[in-house]
Scaffold this motif. Sequence first.
Motif, PDB file in Angstrom:
ATOM      1  N   PHE A 169      42.384 -13.871  -8.759  1.00 49.66           N
ATOM      2  CA  PHE A 169      41.670 -15.141  -8.939  1.00 49.66           C
ATOM      3  C   PHE A 169      41.984 -16.124  -7.814  1.00 49.66           C
ATOM      4  CE2 PHE A 169      42.839 -19.445 -10.519  1.00 49.66           C
ATOM      5  CZ  PHE A 169      41.558 -20.002 -10.514  1.00 49.66           C
ATOM      6  N   SER A 170      43.264 -16.290  -7.498  1.00 51.10           N
ATOM      7  CA  SER A 170      43.669 -17.284  -6.502  1.00 51.10           C
ATOM      8  C   SER A 170      43.231 -16.897  -5.092  1.00 51.10           C
ATOM      9  CB  SER A 170      45.186 -17.497  -6.546  1.00 51.10           C
ATOM     10  OG  SER A 170      45.866 -16.285  -6.282  1.00 51.10           O
ATOM     11  N   ASP A 171      43.161 -15.592  -4.821  1.00 53.29           N
ATOM     12  CA  ASP A 171      42.803 -15.138  -3.475  1.00 53.29           C
ATOM     13  C   ASP A 171      41.327 -14.788  -3.355  1.00 53.29           C
ATOM     14  OD1 ASP A 171      43.681 -14.678  -0.844  1.00 53.29           O
ATOM     15  OD2 ASP A 171      43.725 -12.513  -1.192  1.00 53.29           O
ATOM     16  N   GLY A 172      40.575 -14.884  -4.458  1.00 52.88           N
ATOM     17  CA  GLY A 172      39.145 -14.605  -4.423  1.00 52.88           C
ATOM     18  C   GLY A 172      38.815 -13.171  -4.092  1.00 52.88           C
ATOM     19  N   ARG A 173      39.350 -12.229  -4.880  1.00 44.27           N
ATOM     20  CA  ARG A 173      39.090 -10.823  -4.599  1.00 44.27           C
ATOM     21  C   ARG A 173      38.957 -10.047  -5.916  1.00 44.27           C
ATOM     22  NH1 ARG A 173      45.260  -9.803  -2.381  1.00 44.27           N
ATOM     23  NH2 ARG A 173      46.272  -9.676  -4.445  1.00 44.27           N
ATOM     24  N   GLU A 174      38.433  -8.818  -5.851  1.00 44.39           N
ATOM     25  CA  GLU A 174      38.326  -7.889  -6.983  1.00 44.39           C
ATOM     26  C   GLU A 174      37.767  -8.561  -8.242  1.00 44.39           C
ATOM     27  OE1 GLU A 174      41.663  -5.416  -7.745  1.00 44.39           O
ATOM     28  OE2 GLU A 174      42.245  -5.294  -5.624  1.00 44.39           O
ATOM     29  N   GLY A 175      36.498  -8.879  -8.194  1.00 49.76           N
ATOM     30  CA  GLY A 175      35.846  -9.496  -9.342  1.00 49.76           C
ATOM     31  C   GLY A 175      35.617 -10.988  -9.155  1.00 49.76           C
ATOM     32  N   PHE A 176      36.409 -11.594  -8.295  1.00 53.54           N
ATOM     33  CA  PHE A 176      36.269 -13.027  -8.021  1.00 53.54           C
ATOM     34  C   PHE A 176      35.780 -13.272  -6.588  1.00 53.54           C
ATOM     35  CE2 PHE A 176      39.589 -12.727 -11.269  1.00 53.54           C
ATOM     36  CZ  PHE A 176      39.101 -13.593 -12.233  1.00 53.54           C
ATOM     37  N   ASP A 177      35.262 -12.215  -5.945  1.00 53.22           N
ATOM     38  CA  ASP A 177      34.903 -12.324  -4.538  1.00 53.22           C
ATOM     39  C   ASP A 177      33.399 -12.433  -4.285  1.00 53.22           C
ATOM     40  OD1 ASP A 177      34.397  -9.823  -5.471  1.00 53.22           O
ATOM     41  OD2 ASP A 177      35.215  -8.737  -3.742  1.00 53.22           O
ATOM     42  N   ASP A 178      32.594 -12.489  -5.359  1.00 52.71           N
ATOM     43  CA  ASP A 178      31.155 -12.618  -5.133  1.00 52.71           C
ATOM     44  C   ASP A 178      30.811 -14.041  -4.699  1.00 52.71           C
ATOM     45  OD1 ASP A 178      29.965 -14.046  -7.889  1.00 52.71           O
ATOM     46  OD2 ASP A 178      31.825 -12.907  -8.162  1.00 52.71           O
ATOM     47  N   ALA A 179      29.659 -14.204  -4.094  1.00 50.31           N
ATOM     48  CA  ALA A 179      29.279 -15.490  -3.494  1.00 50.31           C
ATOM     49  C   ALA A 179      29.201 -16.604  -4.526  1.00 50.31           C
ATOM     50  CB  ALA A 179      27.931 -15.336  -2.774  1.00 50.31           C
ATOM     51  N   ASP A 180      28.615 -16.317  -5.688  1.00 51.78           N
ATOM     52  CA  ASP A 180      28.480 -17.368  -6.711  1.00 51.78           C
ATOM     53  C   ASP A 180      29.831 -17.830  -7.218  1.00 51.78           C
ATOM     54  OD1 ASP A 180      25.775 -17.410  -6.538  1.00 51.78           O
ATOM     55  OD2 ASP A 180      25.404 -16.149  -8.301  1.00 51.78           O
ATOM     56  N   SER A 181      30.742 -16.880  -7.429  1.00 55.76           N
ATOM     57  CA  SER A 181      32.078 -17.226  -7.918  1.00 55.76           C
ATOM     58  C   SER A 181      32.797 -18.149  -6.944  1.00 55.76           C
ATOM     59  CB  SER A 181      32.901 -15.958  -8.144  1.00 55.76           C
ATOM     60  OG  SER A 181      34.240 -16.272  -8.469  1.00 55.76           O
ATOM     61  N   LEU A 182      32.716 -17.842  -5.657  1.00 52.09           N
ATOM     62  CA  LEU A 182      33.407 -18.655  -4.649  1.00 52.09           C
ATOM     63  C   LEU A 182      32.712 -19.998  -4.431  1.00 52.09           C
ATOM     64  CD1 LEU A 182      34.136 -15.830  -2.033  1.00 52.09           C
ATOM     65  CD2 LEU A 182      35.739 -16.848  -3.655  1.00 52.09           C
ATOM     66  N   ASN A 183      31.395 -20.000  -4.441  1.00 53.49           N
ATOM     67  CA  ASN A 183      30.665 -21.245  -4.219  1.00 53.49           C
ATOM     68  C   ASN A 183      30.781 -22.209  -5.397  1.00 53.49           C
ATOM     69  OD1 ASN A 183      29.770 -20.429  -1.686  1.00 53.49           O
ATOM     70  ND2 ASN A 183      27.924 -19.461  -2.514  1.00 53.49           N
ATOM     71  N   ASP A 184      30.888 -21.664  -6.599  1.00 54.60           N
ATOM     72  CA  ASP A 184      30.944 -22.506  -7.801  1.00 54.60           C
ATOM     73  C   ASP A 184      32.317 -23.131  -8.035  1.00 54.60           C
ATOM     74  OD1 ASP A 184      28.327 -21.986  -8.296  1.00 54.60           O
ATOM     75  OD2 ASP A 184      28.675 -20.431  -9.803  1.00 54.60           O
ATOM     76  N   ARG A 185      33.313 -22.693  -7.295  1.00 52.18           N
ATOM     77  CA  ARG A 185      34.665 -23.217  -7.508  1.00 52.18           C
ATOM     78  C   ARG A 185      34.735 -24.723  -7.362  1.00 52.18           C
ATOM     79  NH1 ARG A 185      39.392 -19.326  -5.001  1.00 52.18           N
ATOM     80  NH2 ARG A 185      39.133 -17.593  -6.480  1.00 52.18           N
ATOM     81  N   GLY A 186      34.106 -25.252  -6.361  1.00 52.92           N
ATOM     82  CA  GLY A 186      34.167 -26.687  -6.114  1.00 52.92           C
ATOM     83  C   GLY A 186      33.033 -27.468  -6.737  1.00 52.92           C
ATOM     84  N   GLN A 187      32.077 -26.771  -7.375  1.00 52.08           N
ATOM     85  CA  GLN A 187      30.893 -27.443  -7.889  1.00 52.08           C
ATOM     86  C   GLN A 187      30.792 -27.426  -9.413  1.00 52.08           C
ATOM     87  OE1 GLN A 187      29.043 -29.015  -5.688  1.00 52.08           O
ATOM     88  NE2 GLN A 187      30.238 -28.174  -3.969  1.00 52.08           N
ATOM     89  N   MET A 188      31.370 -26.445 -10.042  1.00 58.09           N
ATOM     90  CA  MET A 188      31.193 -26.258 -11.476  1.00 58.09           C
ATOM     91  C   MET A 188      32.401 -26.759 -12.253  1.00 58.09           C
ATOM     92  SD  MET A 188      30.283 -22.676 -13.468  1.00 58.09           S
ATOM     93  CE  MET A 188      28.724 -22.462 -12.605  1.00 58.09           C
ATOM     94  N   ASP A 189      32.173 -27.232 -13.472  1.00 59.86           N
ATOM     95  CA  ASP A 189      33.267 -27.607 -14.356  1.00 59.86           C
ATOM     96  C   ASP A 189      34.212 -26.424 -14.542  1.00 59.86           C
ATOM     97  OD1 ASP A 189      34.521 -29.222 -16.675  1.00 59.86           O
ATOM     98  OD2 ASP A 189      33.857 -27.371 -17.664  1.00 59.86           O
TER      99      ASP A 189
END
Length: 308
Positions: A169-189
């Motif tokens: 989760f913290s490094d954005g990999r293996e399930g957390f590395d897709d574009a939406d997951s990374l882009n939504d980090r700073g935008q979504m609740d």
Amino acid sequence: MVINNEWSSYKEDNVDSAQFVKETLLNDNWWMKVDYILAFTTPIYDVLRKTDTDMATLHLVYEMWDSMIENVKKVIYHHERKTEAEYSSFFEVIKLILIDRWTKSSTSLHCLAHSLNPRYYSHEWLSEDSHRVAPHLDKELTQERKKCFIRYFDDVAVRREVNIAFANFSDGREGFDDADSLNDRGQMDAKSWWIVHGVHAPTLQKIALKLLGQPCSSSCCERNWSTYSFIHSLKRNKMTPKRAEDLVFVHSNLRLLSRNSSHYKEEETKLWDIAGDDFSLDDNGILDIASLSLDEPELEIIFFNEDE
């Protein structure tokens, strides 16, 4: 007030004090000091107001606290006309008071909740200040997070699985590395983010949803104050403060321990945590509190006497 003609009537009692008050209130330097005090205490007041609500703020406290100290420093340094590299004895005194208060009030859960907030790993948040680092790179946060995981997961294998999930989760990999997951980090609740993107780490997702929905309020303290008012009352006002505090401590812990017993669920003590002094089983009183949780601030402790 002091320039009103009626102000002269106050001079009869104490001329010197009346003159001092008038001179003070008409002094521009005195009002400049008042403005300065309000300026550097406003960030502190804002944090207290934001956290003492029913809103979920547990995952925001750690960052708000750091920002608050920086905002206080900016006001003081601007007033003293000093650069960031210079030393301010006044700010150091204020900082020590704030850190002392934080040390008394903070828990490891603040750090864990902060670590599970995806916003603090986003490029947007990190780029706002050059001194910011992601939670998994912060020494204090890492130590406190480990304490929580060790206490929460007794099984070493399960804890290792959770640590791996957190690393992903913290490094954005293996399930957390897709574009939406990374882009939504700073935008979504934060809680919504975990609902949408946390399916790859179900155990960590469960913990995150619990913590990211927790408020930071004084309701627990208020319950203790309510208990204290019953123990140290007009009828029992000769107790020493230490004895009263010990009785509150014992009473509160006995109440918590009673939840694990069959009496709590089946007999009259099941009402111990419900409602307050005005609680009654008459009419529809029980229906008014039936849907409330024990963690809600509206609830207080009910005391039963021998006759009841």
